[in-house]
Scaffold this motif. Structure first.
Motif, PDB file in Angstrom:
ATOM      1  N   GLU A  80       2.122  -1.402  12.200  1.00 41.54           N
ATOM      2  CA  GLU A  80       2.230  -1.592  10.825  1.00 41.54           C
ATOM      3  C   GLU A  80       2.965  -0.612  10.204  1.00 41.54           C
ATOM      4  OE1 GLU A  80      -2.025  -3.813  10.725  1.00 41.54           O
ATOM      5  OE2 GLU A  80      -1.727  -2.044   9.763  1.00 41.54           O
ATOM      6  N   TYR A  81       3.561  -0.742   9.050  1.00 43.26           N
ATOM      7  CA  TYR A  81       4.242   0.541   8.208  1.00 43.26           C
ATOM      8  C   TYR A  81       3.599   0.368   6.814  1.00 43.26           C
ATOM      9  CZ  TYR A  81       8.169  -2.508   7.356  1.00 43.26           C
ATOM     10  OH  TYR A  81       8.879  -3.576   6.692  1.00 43.26           O
ATOM     11  N   LYS A  82       4.353   1.653   6.116  1.00 44.54           N
ATOM     12  CA  LYS A  82       4.008   1.503   4.451  1.00 44.54           C
ATOM     13  C   LYS A  82       4.735   2.645   3.996  1.00 44.54           C
ATOM     14  CE  LYS A  82       0.391   1.264   1.322  1.00 44.54           C
ATOM     15  NZ  LYS A  82      -1.241   1.329   1.212  1.00 44.54           N
ATOM     16  N   VAL A  83       5.362   2.531   2.914  1.00 47.13           N
ATOM     17  CA  VAL A  83       5.983   3.675   2.102  1.00 47.13           C
ATOM     18  C   VAL A  83       4.916   3.928   0.844  1.00 47.13           C
ATOM     19  CG1 VAL A  83       7.778   4.617   1.051  1.00 47.13           C
ATOM     20  CG2 VAL A  83       8.292   3.371   3.075  1.00 47.13           C
ATOM     21  N   GLU A  84       4.488   5.181   0.845  1.00 49.14           N
ATOM     22  CA  GLU A  84       3.769   5.635  -0.146  1.00 49.14           C
ATOM     23  C   GLU A  84       4.223   6.877  -0.799  1.00 49.14           C
ATOM     24  OE1 GLU A  84       0.589   5.148  -2.694  1.00 49.14           O
ATOM     25  OE2 GLU A  84       0.572   3.741  -0.590  1.00 49.14           O
ATOM     26  N   GLY A  85       4.937   6.722  -1.878  1.00 46.86           N
ATOM     27  CA  GLY A  85       5.571   7.861  -2.490  1.00 46.86           C
ATOM     28  C   GLY A  85       6.796   8.655  -1.510  1.00 46.86           C
TER      29      GLY A  85
END
Length: 126
Positions: free
Chosen positions: A5-10
């Motif tokens: 899974e992946y995500k961009v946070e800031g």
């Protein structure tokens, strides 16, 4: 089902391994994906979540991820890895200290400490 899974946070790219890549081709696809995300404008930090990894990568997979880590060191300001065990965390941090990169490359077993290290302590990542 995807193995990650992946995500961009800031300015942080978060990559969570759900299951270790089993082939060099699969690992290469994952490494290429990480590179494509890190190359996006504004991404300055990498948070690699390996808490679910319960097996040791085969040598070919390890080589691809080792290559990726070298490439990342030229692209990002901070690199945090969340490990499934305290012994692996200590081993990775010893390597980082020996390499003189402890201020920018660090391992954790606690997600909150890793989030604080990369500067997104208020992020909702579980």
């Amino acid at each position: 089902m995807s193995k990650y899974e992946y995500k961009v946070e800031g300015d942080v790219f978060y990559f969570k391994y759900l299951e270790m890549a089993s082939t060099a081709a699969e690992a290469q696809d994952q490494a290429d994906f990480v590179r494509s995300q890190i190359d996006k404008p504004g991404i300055k930090k990498f948070l690699n979540d390996n808490r679910n990894v319960t097996s040791v990568a085969n040598p070919e997979v390890s080589a691809i991820w080792g290559e990726l880590m070298g490439w990342l060191s030229t692209k990002i300001e901070k690199n945090a890895t969340i490990t499934p065990s305290a012994s692996l965390k200590m081993q990775l941090n010893r390597l980082s200290k020996t390499a003189g990169t402890y201020d920018t490359v660090r391992a954790f077993t606690d997600i909150d400490q890793a989030l604080e290290f990369v500067g997104i302590s208020d992020a909702k990542i579980s």
